[in-house]
Write a protein that holds these residues in place. Structure first.
Motif, short mmCIF file in Angstrom:
data_model
loop_
_atom_site.label_atom_id
_atom_site.label_comp_id
_atom_site.label_asym_id
_atom_site.label_seq_id
_atom_site.Cartn_x
_atom_site.Cartn_y
_atom_site.Cartn_z
N ALA A 248 15.38 -11.08 -21.00
CA ALA A 248 16.07 -9.85 -20.62
C ALA A 248 15.19 -8.97 -19.75
CB ALA A 248 16.48 -9.07 -21.87
N GLN A 249 13.89 -9.08 -19.88
CA GLN A 249 12.97 -8.24 -19.13
C GLN A 249 12.53 -8.88 -17.82
OE1 GLN A 249 9.81 -7.44 -21.89
NE2 GLN A 249 10.95 -5.81 -22.89
N VAL A 250 12.85 -10.14 -17.60
CA VAL A 250 12.46 -10.81 -16.36
C VAL A 250 13.72 -11.20 -15.59
CG1 VAL A 250 10.24 -11.63 -17.18
CG2 VAL A 250 12.25 -13.03 -17.58
N ARG A 251 14.70 -10.30 -15.64
CA ARG A 251 15.98 -10.57 -15.00
C ARG A 251 15.83 -10.62 -13.48
NH1 ARG A 251 15.27 -5.91 -17.35
NH2 ARG A 251 15.34 -4.00 -16.13
N HIS A 252 16.72 -11.36 -12.84
CA HIS A 252 16.81 -11.42 -11.38
C HIS A 252 15.54 -11.96 -10.71
CE1 HIS A 252 20.27 -9.11 -12.34
NE2 HIS A 252 19.66 -7.96 -12.44
N LEU A 253 14.75 -12.75 -11.39
CA LEU A 253 13.50 -13.23 -10.78
C LEU A 253 13.61 -14.65 -10.25
CD1 LEU A 253 10.77 -11.82 -13.19
CD2 LEU A 253 11.74 -10.83 -11.13
N GLY A 254 14.69 -15.33 -10.52
CA GLY A 254 14.85 -16.68 -10.01
C GLY A 254 13.82 -17.64 -10.53
N LEU A 255 13.44 -17.52 -11.81
CA LEU A 255 12.40 -18.38 -12.37
C LEU A 255 12.96 -19.55 -13.16
CD1 LEU A 255 9.85 -15.69 -13.60
CD2 LEU A 255 9.77 -17.05 -11.51
N ALA A 256 14.27 -19.76 -13.10
CA ALA A 256 14.87 -20.85 -13.87
C ALA A 256 14.31 -22.20 -13.43
CB ALA A 256 16.39 -20.82 -13.73
N ALA A 257 14.15 -22.41 -12.13
CA ALA A 257 13.66 -23.71 -11.63
C ALA A 257 12.22 -23.97 -12.05
CB ALA A 257 13.82 -23.78 -10.11
N PRO A 258 11.28 -23.01 -11.85
CA PRO A 258 9.91 -23.26 -12.34
C PRO A 258 9.85 -23.46 -13.84
CG PRO A 258 9.94 -21.44 -10.78
CD PRO A 258 11.36 -21.77 -11.07
N ALA A 259 10.66 -22.71 -14.60
CA ALA A 259 10.67 -22.88 -16.05
C ALA A 259 11.16 -24.27 -16.42
CB ALA A 259 11.54 -21.82 -16.70
N ALA A 260 12.21 -24.74 -15.72
CA ALA A 260 12.74 -26.08 -15.99
C ALA A 260 11.71 -27.15 -15.66
CB ALA A 260 14.02 -26.30 -15.20
N GLU A 261 10.95 -26.94 -14.60
CA GLU A 261 9.93 -27.91 -14.22
C GLU A 261 8.83 -27.99 -15.28
OE1 GLU A 261 6.96 -29.00 -10.45
OE2 GLU A 261 8.55 -27.52 -10.22
N LEU A 262 8.45 -26.84 -15.81
CA LEU A 262 7.47 -26.84 -16.88
C LEU A 262 8.01 -27.57 -18.11
CD1 LEU A 262 5.83 -23.30 -17.05
CD2 LEU A 262 4.73 -25.44 -16.47
N THR A 263 9.26 -27.29 -18.43
CA THR A 263 9.87 -27.88 -19.63
C THR A 263 9.99 -29.39 -19.51
OG1 THR A 263 11.16 -25.85 -19.87
CG2 THR A 263 11.86 -27.72 -21.18
N SER A 264 10.13 -29.89 -18.27
CA SER A 264 10.29 -31.34 -18.08
C SER A 264 9.00 -32.12 -18.27
CB SER A 264 10.87 -31.62 -16.68
OG SER A 264 9.92 -31.26 -15.68
N ASN A 265 7.86 -31.42 -18.28
CA ASN A 265 6.59 -32.11 -18.50
C ASN A 265 6.56 -32.66 -19.93
OD1 ASN A 265 3.65 -31.98 -19.62
ND2 ASN A 265 3.40 -32.09 -17.40
N PRO A 266 6.31 -33.96 -20.11
CA PRO A 266 6.40 -34.55 -21.46
C PRO A 266 5.50 -33.88 -22.49
CG PRO A 266 6.27 -36.26 -19.78
CD PRO A 266 6.01 -34.97 -19.08
N GLU A 267 4.25 -33.56 -22.10
CA GLU A 267 3.33 -32.95 -23.06
C GLU A 267 3.78 -31.54 -23.42
OE1 GLU A 267 -0.02 -32.55 -25.58
OE2 GLU A 267 1.15 -34.22 -24.81
N VAL A 268 4.23 -30.77 -22.43
CA VAL A 268 4.73 -29.42 -22.70
C VAL A 268 5.96 -29.49 -23.59
CG1 VAL A 268 5.70 -27.33 -21.67
CG2 VAL A 268 3.80 -28.50 -20.54
N LYS A 269 6.85 -30.45 -23.33
CA LYS A 269 8.06 -30.61 -24.13
C LYS A 269 7.70 -30.91 -25.59
CE LYS A 269 11.32 -32.90 -22.20
NZ LYS A 269 12.17 -34.00 -21.65
N ARG A 270 6.69 -31.75 -25.78
CA ARG A 270 6.26 -32.08 -27.14
C ARG A 270 5.73 -30.84 -27.85
NH1 ARG A 270 1.78 -32.91 -29.88
NH2 ARG A 270 0.45 -32.59 -28.05
N LEU A 271 4.93 -30.05 -27.15
CA LEU A 271 4.35 -28.85 -27.75
C LEU A 271 5.40 -27.80 -28.06
CD1 LEU A 271 1.17 -28.61 -25.52
CD2 LEU A 271 1.20 -29.06 -27.96
N LEU A 272 6.42 -27.71 -27.23
CA LEU A 272 7.49 -26.74 -27.49
C LEU A 272 8.26 -27.09 -28.76
CD1 LEU A 272 9.00 -26.11 -23.93
CD2 LEU A 272 7.82 -24.46 -25.37
#
Length: 269
Positions: A179-203
């Motif tokens: 809610a505090q980072v609205r309108h920043l267009g960060l969905a794509a970078p966040a999705a790229e981070l989430t797709s990393n296998p090690e990051v996904k495991r840690l999440l």
């Protein structure tokens, strides 16, 4: 955690219901916290009752809404927004005071962030860290966003030994503050981070139990190993939408080697 932003075109009842559900509150819970009956809250959401401005603000605070979201709720209920950008000169004075805090943290790194992720300004300690990590002189910290810095291939990512843990921590923070980072267009970078296998495991791991009290960033440089943890500070109870979005990140040395390295680098200038 703040609720997701609801469209400004919604009626007050629809907006209130959307914010309540995003906050994970039942009607009974929200009504009790706001000091009204569940029946009255139900009537508000159905459009069968008109709230006072005080009740709108009380509900907004109860649901943990940002100032911008409370403005939207006021507009939806027929009231003028009350949280607006103030006199630019007054805001500039407050921003300068926050920037002065960066200087008091020398010789260690400190950043002033806008919308939780955009770097507005960094101190000399931050520039020294950026220079050491990238292997060349960086006169000023770039006004970039933290996601790009974490994603970008190169020495900045390669020299952070626990990059996966740091990326997972950043993602958790992003998801908690959408809610505090609205309108920043960060969905794509966040999705790229989430797709990393090690990051996904840690999440997916439960941080309770084995997690340390803070995440320590572990940088391996040519001449040293730097261990830093971050303290985040913000203004208490801001009444301006622009000030609400400002954060300060202080990088704190986690050991003597890191403290000595920054003090030595500062003396060499």
């Amino acid at each position: 955690m703040h609720a997701a932003t609801v469209s400004g075109s919604s009626s007050f009842g629809d907006a209130l219901r959307g914010y309540r559900r995003s906050a994970g509150r039942s009607q009974l819970q929200a009504a009790a916290a706001a000091g009204v009956s569940q029946r009255h809250l139900s009537f508000l959401e159905l459009g069968r009752a008109q709230p006072s401005r005080g009740l709108v603000l009380g509900l907004g605070a109860t649901l943990g809404l940002s100032l911008a979201q409370q403005n939207e709720l006021l507009l939806a209920s027929g009231y003028a927004p009350i949280f607006e950008s103030r006199d630019p000169a007054e805001l500039l004075l407050i921003e300068r005071a926050l920037e002065a805090l960066l200087e008091t943290h020398e010789p260690y790194p400190a950043l002033l962030l806008r919308d939780s992720v955009w770097i507005k300004k960094g101190n000399r300690g931050a520039a020294r860290l950026w220079s050491a990590v990238r292997g060349h002189h960086v006169p000023e910290v770039p006004q970039d966003n933290i996601f790009e810095l974490m994603l970008r291939r190169g020495p900045g990512r390669e020299r952070l030994e626990n990059w996966s843990e740091a990326a997972a921590c950043l993602l958790r923070r992003y998801m908690a503050e959408q809610a505090q980072v609205r309108h920043l267009g960060l969905a794509a970078p966040a999705a790229e981070l989430t797709s990393n296998p090690e990051v996904k495991r840690l999440l997916r791991e439960d941080p309770a139990g084995t997690a340390p009290p803070v995440l320590v960033l572990r940088y391996r440089l040519d001449d040293a190993r730097l261990h830093l943890f971050i303290v985040i500070a913000s203004l208490q109870a801001p009444l301006d939408t622009r000030l609400e979005d400002l954060r300060i990140e202080l990088f704190i040395p986690a050991d003597e080697e890191t403290r000595d390295w920054f003090q030595r680098e500062a003396r060499m200038v």
